[in-house]
Motif scaffolding. Sequence first.
Motif, PDB file in Angstrom:
ATOM      1  N   GLY A 282      46.971  73.879  23.123  1.00 61.79           N
ATOM      2  CA  GLY A 282      46.216  72.758  23.666  1.00 61.79           C
ATOM      3  C   GLY A 282      47.157  71.630  24.039  1.00 61.79           C
ATOM      4  O   GLY A 282      47.988  71.217  23.234  1.00 61.79           O
ATOM      5  N   ARG A 283      47.038  71.135  25.249  1.00 68.53           N
ATOM      6  CA  ARG A 283      47.907  70.045  25.711  1.00 68.53           C
ATOM      7  C   ARG A 283      47.248  68.711  25.390  1.00 68.53           C
ATOM      8  O   ARG A 283      46.060  68.521  25.629  1.00 68.53           O
ATOM      9  CB  ARG A 283      48.130  70.185  27.224  1.00 68.53           C
ATOM     10  N   VAL A 284      48.048  67.767  24.858  1.00 69.70           N
ATOM     11  CA  VAL A 284      47.474  66.487  24.438  1.00 69.70           C
ATOM     12  C   VAL A 284      48.152  65.288  25.103  1.00 69.70           C
ATOM     13  O   VAL A 284      47.657  64.171  25.009  1.00 69.70           O
ATOM     14  CB  VAL A 284      47.530  66.348  22.897  1.00 69.70           C
ATOM     15  N   THR A 285      49.264  65.504  25.812  1.00 70.53           N
ATOM     16  CA  THR A 285      49.896  64.370  26.482  1.00 70.53           C
ATOM     17  C   THR A 285      49.649  64.383  27.982  1.00 70.53           C
ATOM     18  O   THR A 285      50.288  63.656  28.729  1.00 70.53           O
ATOM     19  CB  THR A 285      51.413  64.299  26.208  1.00 70.53           C
ATOM     20  N   GLY A 286      48.697  65.212  28.429  1.00 65.58           N
ATOM     21  CA  GLY A 286      48.280  65.131  29.827  1.00 65.58           C
ATOM     22  C   GLY A 286      47.450  63.873  30.033  1.00 65.58           C
ATOM     23  O   GLY A 286      46.926  63.280  29.089  1.00 65.58           O
ATOM     24  N   ARG A 287      47.349  63.447  31.280  1.00 66.68           N
ATOM     25  CA  ARG A 287      46.526  62.282  31.583  1.00 66.68           C
ATOM     26  C   ARG A 287      45.055  62.639  31.447  1.00 66.68           C
ATOM     27  O   ARG A 287      44.662  63.772  31.722  1.00 66.68           O
ATOM     28  CB  ARG A 287      46.804  61.787  33.008  1.00 66.68           C
ATOM     29  N   PRO A 289      41.288  63.166  32.367  1.00 66.52           N
ATOM     30  CA  PRO A 289      40.889  63.698  33.668  1.00 66.52           C
ATOM     31  C   PRO A 289      40.595  62.668  34.745  1.00 66.52           C
ATOM     32  O   PRO A 289      40.949  62.858  35.896  1.00 66.52           O
ATOM     33  CB  PRO A 289      39.654  64.526  33.333  1.00 66.52           C
ATOM     34  N   ARG A 290      39.972  61.539  34.407  1.00 62.90           N
ATOM     35  CA  ARG A 290      39.600  60.622  35.482  1.00 62.90           C
ATOM     36  C   ARG A 290      40.809  59.938  36.105  1.00 62.90           C
ATOM     37  O   ARG A 290      40.705  59.322  37.161  1.00 62.90           O
ATOM     38  CB  ARG A 290      38.612  59.577  34.972  1.00 62.90           C
ATOM     39  N   THR A 291      41.978  60.033  35.476  1.00 63.53           N
ATOM     40  CA  THR A 291      43.175  59.425  36.070  1.00 63.53           C
ATOM     41  C   THR A 291      44.227  60.484  36.400  1.00 63.53           C
ATOM     42  O   THR A 291      45.356  60.157  36.683  1.00 63.53           O
ATOM     43  CB  THR A 291      43.809  58.417  35.106  1.00 63.53           C
ATOM     44  N   SER A 292      43.824  61.742  36.371  1.00 63.05           N
ATOM     45  CA  SER A 292      44.853  62.786  36.458  1.00 63.05           C
ATOM     46  C   SER A 292      45.246  63.103  37.897  1.00 63.05           C
ATOM     47  O   SER A 292      46.196  63.831  38.122  1.00 63.05           O
ATOM     48  CB  SER A 292      44.352  64.062  35.779  1.00 63.05           C
ATOM     49  N   LEU A 318      47.045  55.193  40.364  1.00 68.19           N
ATOM     50  CA  LEU A 318      48.321  55.889  40.539  1.00 68.19           C
ATOM     51  C   LEU A 318      48.421  57.156  39.697  1.00 68.19           C
ATOM     52  O   LEU A 318      49.457  57.795  39.690  1.00 68.19           O
ATOM     53  CB  LEU A 318      49.481  54.946  40.192  1.00 68.19           C
ATOM     54  N   GLY A 319      47.346  57.490  38.973  1.00 73.00           N
ATOM     55  CA  GLY A 319      47.387  58.723  38.188  1.00 73.00           C
ATOM     56  C   GLY A 319      48.236  58.608  36.931  1.00 73.00           C
ATOM     57  O   GLY A 319      48.620  59.611  36.354  1.00 73.00           O
ATOM     58  N   ASN A 320      48.572  57.380  36.514  1.00 77.76           N
ATOM     59  CA  ASN A 320      49.377  57.251  35.295  1.00 77.76           C
ATOM     60  C   ASN A 320      48.631  56.428  34.251  1.00 77.76           C
ATOM     61  O   ASN A 320      49.184  55.583  33.575  1.00 77.76           O
ATOM     62  CB  ASN A 320      50.749  56.631  35.590  1.00 77.76           C
ATOM     63  N   GLY A 321      47.350  56.709  34.116  1.00 79.52           N
ATOM     64  CA  GLY A 321      46.538  56.077  33.081  1.00 79.52           C
ATOM     65  C   GLY A 321      46.908  56.633  31.725  1.00 79.52           C
ATOM     66  O   GLY A 321      47.890  57.354  31.575  1.00 79.52           O
ATOM     67  N   PRO A 322      46.116  56.301  30.707  1.00 77.52           N
ATOM     68  CA  PRO A 322      46.478  56.735  29.345  1.00 77.52           C
ATOM     69  C   PRO A 322      46.434  58.250  29.191  1.00 77.52           C
ATOM     70  O   PRO A 322      45.652  58.937  29.844  1.00 77.52           O
ATOM     71  CB  PRO A 322      45.401  56.063  28.484  1.00 77.52           C
TER      72      PRO A 322
END
Length: 354
Positions: A282-287, A289-292, A318-322
């Motif tokens: 499971g990936r946890v440091t991806g952005r 979804p709404r900012t991905s 810019l796709g670099n949200g939390p």
Amino acid sequence: GPGAHGRAATALPRTARLLDELELARATPASLMARWASAPDGTAVLGRGPHGPLQVDLTREGPHLLVEGPAGSGRTELLRSVAASLAASARPDRLWLLLVDGAGGERGEGLGPCTELPHAAGHLVASDPVRMRAFAQALGAELKRRAELPDPAAQRPRVVAPRTPEPEPADPARPLLPRLVVLVDDLDALVAPALGSPGRPAAGSVVRALEAVARDGERLGVHLVAATARPDRTAATEAARRARLRVLLDAPAPSPGPDDPAPGRGRLTHEDGRPATPFQSGRVTGRIPRTSTLRPTVVPLEWARMGDPPTRRPVRELGNGPTDLALLASALDRAARSVEADPVAPLAPDPTPR
């Protein structure tokens, strides 16, 4: 555990999102408090297995977990997901996380993002000899403190219930210590530091402290989750000898295509010899979804201002949200305040003179 839900086996996804596997797609304080109330302490969801989320229970199946995988296989991300998953299973006054980056920060952020979790009791980047020795002393003091409890068996993860269970009277002199999980990335870099490494002289003290965790942790409520890129260097360690749970991660494809799995594809093995369970971490440091994704921005353009520099777009576009980890950490922090959990105090060296 694998296949425990009786679901039909399905093909593994190319990638998996940890919060989806935790059923925390919307991580809110309320959903986390509900999970704390129902999940056993010390359980971690590794990712997606053939029968749904693949979970390990460090208290019953552990006490320790060893992750082996070559460069690019997703070791660090899996450790981050284990830390996040453990935090989602228990309040921060019942489970502490201690983070160690054995390569001294040479491979980027390492476990640093996990310090946002309210469960984090410390983070060692193994490059400063002074901090490394202080960490080893603090961890040794914590093990000593637990060993000197009147009844160390109270900390053992495998407690057999009496035949006629009766509620035990509360004893304020013997508080139940939180479970402690020590997560170590690049254990091989600590065991065999590179020549010229600034942390080389102090690495031995850290390794000895981690060996004590591997040897004595089971009866003290302390677990070791370690990752290594060079199993040949760590095979003789207590961590490798005493890890009843192992994850073997696959090497990434040389030139991955759209159908190849993302890093984090591997197998979970148990000491008892049951068949290995394949899974996708499971990936946890991806952005979140709404900012991905980058979204187009349309703005009116005036002829008279054609030569002006472009206006800065809002950060959210810019796709670099939390990241999911930051989102989860914020919700965990609010949940911890809601249940009035005492903040985690950093581990400190033993103040008594030697």
